[in-house]
Scaffold this motif. Structure first.
Motif, PDB file in Angstrom:
ATOM      1  N   SER A 241     -19.544   0.745  -6.400  1.00 14.63           N
ATOM      2  CA  SER A 241     -20.676   0.546  -6.342  1.00 14.63           C
ATOM      3  C   SER A 241     -20.793  -0.528  -5.171  1.00 14.63           C
ATOM      4  O   SER A 241     -19.995  -1.387  -4.825  1.00 14.63           O
ATOM      5  CB  SER A 241     -21.493  -0.030  -7.436  1.00 14.63           C
ATOM      6  N   TYR A 242     -22.067  -0.648  -4.374  1.00 19.99           N
ATOM      7  CA  TYR A 242     -22.353  -1.410  -3.327  1.00 19.99           C
ATOM      8  C   TYR A 242     -23.369  -2.215  -3.632  1.00 19.99           C
ATOM      9  O   TYR A 242     -23.896  -3.138  -2.885  1.00 19.99           O
ATOM     10  CB  TYR A 242     -22.976  -0.553  -2.041  1.00 19.99           C
ATOM     11  N   SER A 243     -24.141  -2.622  -4.784  1.00 20.37           N
ATOM     12  CA  SER A 243     -25.171  -3.568  -5.184  1.00 20.37           C
ATOM     13  C   SER A 243     -24.788  -3.863  -6.672  1.00 20.37           C
ATOM     14  O   SER A 243     -24.191  -3.007  -7.544  1.00 20.37           O
ATOM     15  CB  SER A 243     -26.488  -3.078  -4.773  1.00 20.37           C
ATOM     16  N   ARG A 244     -25.537  -5.165  -6.709  1.00 20.88           N
ATOM     17  CA  ARG A 244     -25.488  -5.499  -8.311  1.00 20.88           C
ATOM     18  C   ARG A 244     -26.493  -4.708  -9.194  1.00 20.88           C
ATOM     19  O   ARG A 244     -26.015  -4.567 -10.407  1.00 20.88           O
ATOM     20  CB  ARG A 244     -26.155  -7.022  -8.342  1.00 20.88           C
ATOM     21  N   GLU A 245     -27.494  -4.205  -8.709  1.00 20.40           N
ATOM     22  CA  GLU A 245     -28.222  -3.368  -9.657  1.00 20.40           C
ATOM     23  C   GLU A 245     -27.736  -2.011  -9.909  1.00 20.40           C
ATOM     24  O   GLU A 245     -27.588  -1.645 -11.127  1.00 20.40           O
ATOM     25  CB  GLU A 245     -29.530  -3.021  -8.589  1.00 20.40           C
ATOM     26  N   VAL A 246     -26.994  -1.544  -9.078  1.00 21.41           N
ATOM     27  CA  VAL A 246     -26.084  -0.290  -9.435  1.00 21.41           C
ATOM     28  C   VAL A 246     -25.054  -0.389 -10.469  1.00 21.41           C
ATOM     29  O   VAL A 246     -24.480   0.039 -11.262  1.00 21.41           O
ATOM     30  CB  VAL A 246     -25.782   0.467  -8.112  1.00 21.41           C
ATOM     31  N   GLN A 247     -24.337  -1.656 -10.015  1.00 22.08           N
ATOM     32  CA  GLN A 247     -23.338  -2.050 -10.954  1.00 22.08           C
ATOM     33  C   GLN A 247     -23.633  -2.405 -12.289  1.00 22.08           C
ATOM     34  O   GLN A 247     -23.236  -1.873 -13.219  1.00 22.08           O
ATOM     35  CB  GLN A 247     -22.597  -3.584 -10.191  1.00 22.08           C
TER      36      GLN A 247
END
Length: 280
Positions: A241-247
């Protein structure tokens, strides 16, 4: 000239492929690379972060420098290629992630630049150990990489460039039984198979289509036998993933999916995630 270089690149790559070494054990690899760089006339510095090395090529009186990096380590994977002449000769180890190719490309760049010498400044060729488990770069920096070889800037851009990797382990605990009497147990293989398939819907049905992520189940381990339904299944894999939110979304939905399917079948489920530096 071009055909000669291609032949040399092939020779280097095939030798490196035949002699894979894993993280912080790249002794022969480091020796091989260093010898080539010295033959090209470069100034070689060894033992940076363990088996890492840096080679400098300076031409003219330019004060600027640029770095080119390659990773050196292989994976703990047995190569199944008996008909391949340059197959791995190290039992249980293989260059399956392309680092033999990365090293060959940087060596090729070193050869071309050393022959052409059509620039003014310094090129630093950086060969990093232990990329696969993420500790080699830190080891080189802790060993003074940027103090010994200073840089003015590191180029980047807004937004994602490389995805973060998070490793997960899912443990399904059912109730083992004889294969002839499946109704007497709680089959964790059937449950785990449903989980593997259901996890593929997290990205397609829970994530905004404008965002990016990957969920990959890569290991499926049981304690059963040919005629015994197991009690336990362990699923391993990773997410990108590319962001904390998606993670966070991936971790939360994966846990909910696993626990929901296990609860439906009367099995127990635990899951754990080793997060990347994105969240730290």
């Amino acid at each position: 000239m071009e055909s000669m270089l291609q032949g040399q690149l092939k020779t280097w790559r095939q030798y490196l492929h035949q002699h894979p070494e894993t993280g912080f054990e790249e002794v022969n690899t480091s020796d091989y690379v260093a010898n080539i760089l010295r033959t090209l006339g470069l100034e070689v510095h060894r033992g940076i972060g363990g088996t890492g090395l840096v080679a400098n090529l300076t031409v003219g009186d330019g004060r600027r420098a640029i770095g080119l990096r390659a990773d050196m380590d292989a994976l703990n994977i047995a190569e199944q290629a008996p008909d391949r002449a340059h197959a791995s000769r190290a039992a249980g180890k293989m260059h399956a992630c392309g680092h033999d190719g990365h090293m060959s490309m940087i060596l090729g760049a070193a050869r071309l630049l050393a022959e052409r010498r059509d620039f003014s400044g310094t090129v630093r060729f950086i060969f990093q150990p232990a990329e696969e488990h993420g500790r080699g770069a830190k080891a080189m920096m802790a060993d003074g990489l940027f103090e010994r070889f200073p840089v003015e800037a590191i180029s980047t851009r807004p937004g994602g460039i490389m995805a973060s990797e998070d490793n997960f382990v899912i443990h399904i605990k059912g109730r083992g039984t004889h294969a002839a009497r499946p109704h007497m147990g709680v089959d964790p293989i059937v449950i785990a198979a449903q989980i593997v398939m259901a996890l593929q819907t997290v990205v397609s049905r829970n994530l905004d289509p404008s965002l990016q992520a990957v969920i990959s189940c890569t290991e499926f381990i049981t304690d059963g036998l040919r005629n015994v339904i197991p009690s336990n299944v362990i699923i391993k894999g990773d997410t990108r993933s590319y962001s904390r939110e998606v993670q966070t979304l991936l971790e939360t939905r994966m846990r909910e999916v696993c626990e929901g399917i296990c609860r439906t079948h009367g099995a127990d489920c635990t899951s754990s995630t080793r997060t990347s530096s994105l969240r730290q």
